[in-house]
Design a protein around this motif. Structure first.
Motif, mmCIF file in Angstrom:
data_model
loop_
_atom_site.group_PDB
_atom_site.id
_atom_site.type_symbol
_atom_site.label_atom_id
_atom_site.label_comp_id
_atom_site.label_asym_id
_atom_site.label_seq_id
_atom_site.Cartn_x
_atom_site.Cartn_y
_atom_site.Cartn_z
ATOM 1 N N THR A 10 43.708 61.486 38.190
ATOM 2 C CA THR A 10 43.205 60.206 37.699
ATOM 3 C C THR A 10 42.351 59.601 38.803
ATOM 4 O OG1 THR A 10 45.134 59.833 36.296
ATOM 5 C CG2 THR A 10 43.841 57.900 36.896
ATOM 6 N N ILE A 11 41.176 59.138 38.438
ATOM 7 C CA ILE A 11 40.275 58.498 39.399
ATOM 8 C C ILE A 11 40.146 57.028 39.033
ATOM 9 C CG2 ILE A 11 37.934 58.412 40.330
ATOM 10 C CD1 ILE A 11 37.632 61.355 39.557
ATOM 11 N N VAL A 12 40.275 56.169 40.035
ATOM 12 C CA VAL A 12 40.038 54.734 39.844
ATOM 13 C C VAL A 12 38.638 54.447 40.365
ATOM 14 C CG1 VAL A 12 40.793 52.394 40.369
ATOM 15 C CG2 VAL A 12 42.491 54.229 40.185
ATOM 16 N N ARG A 13 37.761 53.975 39.467
ATOM 17 C CA ARG A 13 36.377 53.648 39.826
ATOM 18 C C ARG A 13 36.067 52.223 39.410
ATOM 19 N NH1 ARG A 13 31.729 57.483 39.410
ATOM 20 N NH2 ARG A 13 31.336 56.266 41.265
ATOM 21 N N SER A 14 35.265 51.564 40.179
ATOM 22 C CA SER A 14 34.880 50.190 39.857
ATOM 23 C C SER A 14 33.847 50.139 38.742
ATOM 24 C CB SER A 14 34.312 49.506 41.099
ATOM 25 O OG SER A 14 33.075 50.108 41.463
ATOM 26 N N GLY A 15 33.151 51.235 38.533
ATOM 27 C CA GLY A 15 32.075 51.255 37.550
ATOM 28 C C GLY A 15 30.744 50.854 38.147
ATOM 29 N N LYS A 16 30.749 50.490 39.418
ATOM 30 C CA LYS A 16 29.518 50.042 40.077
ATOM 31 C C LYS A 16 28.846 51.151 40.876
ATOM 32 C CE LYS A 16 31.324 45.396 40.381
ATOM 33 N NZ LYS A 16 31.794 44.328 41.235
ATOM 34 N N GLY A 17 29.571 52.229 41.131
ATOM 35 C CA GLY A 17 29.010 53.340 41.898
ATOM 36 C C GLY A 17 28.182 54.245 41.021
ATOM 37 N N LYS A 18 27.535 55.207 41.665
ATOM 38 C CA LYS A 18 26.709 56.131 40.880
ATOM 39 C C LYS A 18 27.570 57.182 40.206
ATOM 40 C CE LYS A 18 24.653 59.700 43.340
ATOM 41 N NZ LYS A 18 23.657 60.295 44.199
ATOM 42 N N HIS A 41 50.298 65.587 39.448
ATOM 43 C CA HIS A 41 49.393 64.495 39.081
ATOM 44 C C HIS A 41 49.109 63.667 40.329
ATOM 45 C CE1 HIS A 41 48.480 61.069 35.993
ATOM 46 N NE2 HIS A 41 47.402 61.490 36.629
ATOM 47 N N ILE A 42 47.836 63.493 40.629
ATOM 48 C CA ILE A 42 47.446 62.664 41.763
ATOM 49 C C ILE A 42 46.466 61.592 41.301
ATOM 50 C CG2 ILE A 42 47.788 64.493 43.461
ATOM 51 C CD1 ILE A 42 44.627 64.543 43.576
ATOM 52 N N CYS A 43 46.316 60.580 42.143
ATOM 53 C CA CYS A 43 45.382 59.490 41.865
ATOM 54 C C CYS A 43 44.423 59.355 43.039
ATOM 55 C CB CYS A 43 46.158 58.190 41.659
ATOM 56 S SG CYS A 43 45.106 56.799 41.224
ATOM 57 N N LEU A 44 43.138 59.369 42.738
ATOM 58 C CA LEU A 44 42.099 59.129 43.743
ATOM 59 C C LEU A 44 41.577 57.710 43.556
ATOM 60 C CD1 LEU A 44 39.919 62.368 43.528
ATOM 61 C CD2 LEU A 44 41.426 61.719 45.385
ATOM 62 N N ILE A 45 41.642 56.919 44.604
ATOM 63 C CA ILE A 45 41.120 55.555 44.560
ATOM 64 C C ILE A 45 39.722 55.604 45.168
ATOM 65 C CG2 ILE A 45 41.488 53.148 45.206
ATOM 66 C CD1 ILE A 45 43.828 54.309 43.597
ATOM 67 N N ILE A 57 39.576 58.788 33.951
ATOM 68 C CA ILE A 57 38.946 57.827 34.857
ATOM 69 C C ILE A 57 39.287 56.441 34.341
ATOM 70 C CG2 ILE A 57 36.783 56.963 35.803
ATOM 71 C CD1 ILE A 57 35.650 59.814 35.295
ATOM 72 N N VAL A 58 39.811 55.609 35.230
ATOM 73 C CA VAL A 58 40.138 54.233 34.859
ATOM 74 C C VAL A 58 39.328 53.302 35.748
ATOM 75 C CG1 VAL A 58 42.449 54.821 34.021
ATOM 76 C CG2 VAL A 58 42.149 54.148 36.399
ATOM 77 N N ASP A 59 39.196 52.045 35.315
ATOM 78 C CA ASP A 59 38.338 51.139 36.083
ATOM 79 C C ASP A 59 39.094 50.048 36.829
ATOM 80 O OD1 ASP A 59 39.022 49.662 33.881
ATOM 81 O OD2 ASP A 59 36.990 49.389 33.152
ATOM 82 N N ASN A 60 40.428 50.147 36.868
ATOM 83 C CA ASN A 60 41.186 49.199 37.694
ATOM 84 C C ASN A 60 42.560 49.771 38.036
ATOM 85 O OD1 ASN A 60 43.162 48.299 35.621
ATOM 86 N ND2 ASN A 60 41.305 47.521 34.618
ATOM 87 N N ILE A 61 43.142 49.223 39.071
ATOM 88 C CA ILE A 61 44.438 49.701 39.559
ATOM 89 C C ILE A 61 45.534 49.500 38.515
ATOM 90 C CG2 ILE A 61 46.227 49.324 41.310
ATOM 91 C CD1 ILE A 61 43.876 50.747 42.465
ATOM 92 N N SER A 62 45.479 48.401 37.783
ATOM 93 C CA SER A 62 46.505 48.123 36.769
ATOM 94 C C SER A 62 46.593 49.251 35.746
ATOM 95 C CB SER A 62 46.219 46.808 36.057
ATOM 96 O OG SER A 62 46.276 45.743 36.959
ATOM 97 N N ASP A 63 45.448 49.737 35.296
ATOM 98 C CA ASP A 63 45.447 50.846 34.345
ATOM 99 C C ASP A 63 45.957 52.129 35.003
ATOM 100 O OD1 ASP A 63 44.508 49.256 32.312
ATOM 101 O OD2 ASP A 63 42.423 49.894 32.526
ATOM 102 N N ALA A 64 45.623 52.331 36.256
ATOM 103 C CA ALA A 64 46.072 53.538 36.963
ATOM 104 C C ALA A 64 47.587 53.553 37.129
ATOM 105 C CB ALA A 64 45.395 53.624 38.327
ATOM 106 N N LEU A 65 48.181 52.395 37.338
ATOM 107 C CA LEU A 65 49.619 52.331 37.593
ATOM 108 C C LEU A 65 50.467 52.531 36.338
ATOM 109 C CD1 LEU A 65 49.747 49.499 40.258
ATOM 110 C CD2 LEU A 65 49.936 51.975 40.593
ATOM 111 N N LYS A 66 49.852 52.770 35.216
ATOM 112 C CA LYS A 66 50.588 53.072 33.984
ATOM 113 C C LYS A 66 51.083 54.520 33.970
ATOM 114 C CE LYS A 66 47.983 49.706 31.319
ATOM 115 N NZ LYS A 66 46.968 49.497 30.282
#
Length: 73
Positions: A37-45, A10-14, A56-65
């Motif tokens: 797991t990808i962390v995205r701001s939701g502002k990119g294309k 399991h890896i995480c891409l920020i 896909i999560v939208d913040n680091i806090s959710d990714a760190l679960k």
């Protein structure tokens, strides 16, 4: 089975810019069964490659679960 004996489950891409997309495609081709797991701001294309991710999560806090073997920033 991959010809590479990497012990990553399991890896995480920020971020999912051009380098993140490249990492995503290469890692998934080398280790098809890996969880990503990808962390995205939701502002990119939107990129169709993000469908390769497990989640896909939208913040680091959710990714760190989750537990990861590696992070790519």
């Amino acid at each position: 089975m991959s010809k590479y004996k990497l012990k990553y489950n399991h890896i995480c891409l920020i971020g999912l810019g051009s380098i993140g997309l490249r990492h995503l495609r290469i890692i998934k081709s080398l280790i098809p069964k890996i969880e990503i797991t990808i962390v995205r701001s939701g502002k990119g294309k939107y990129y169709k490659e993000q469908l390769l991710a497990t989640r896909i999560v939208d913040n680091i806090s959710d990714a760190l679960k989750f537990d990861y073997d590696a992070f790519f920033i």
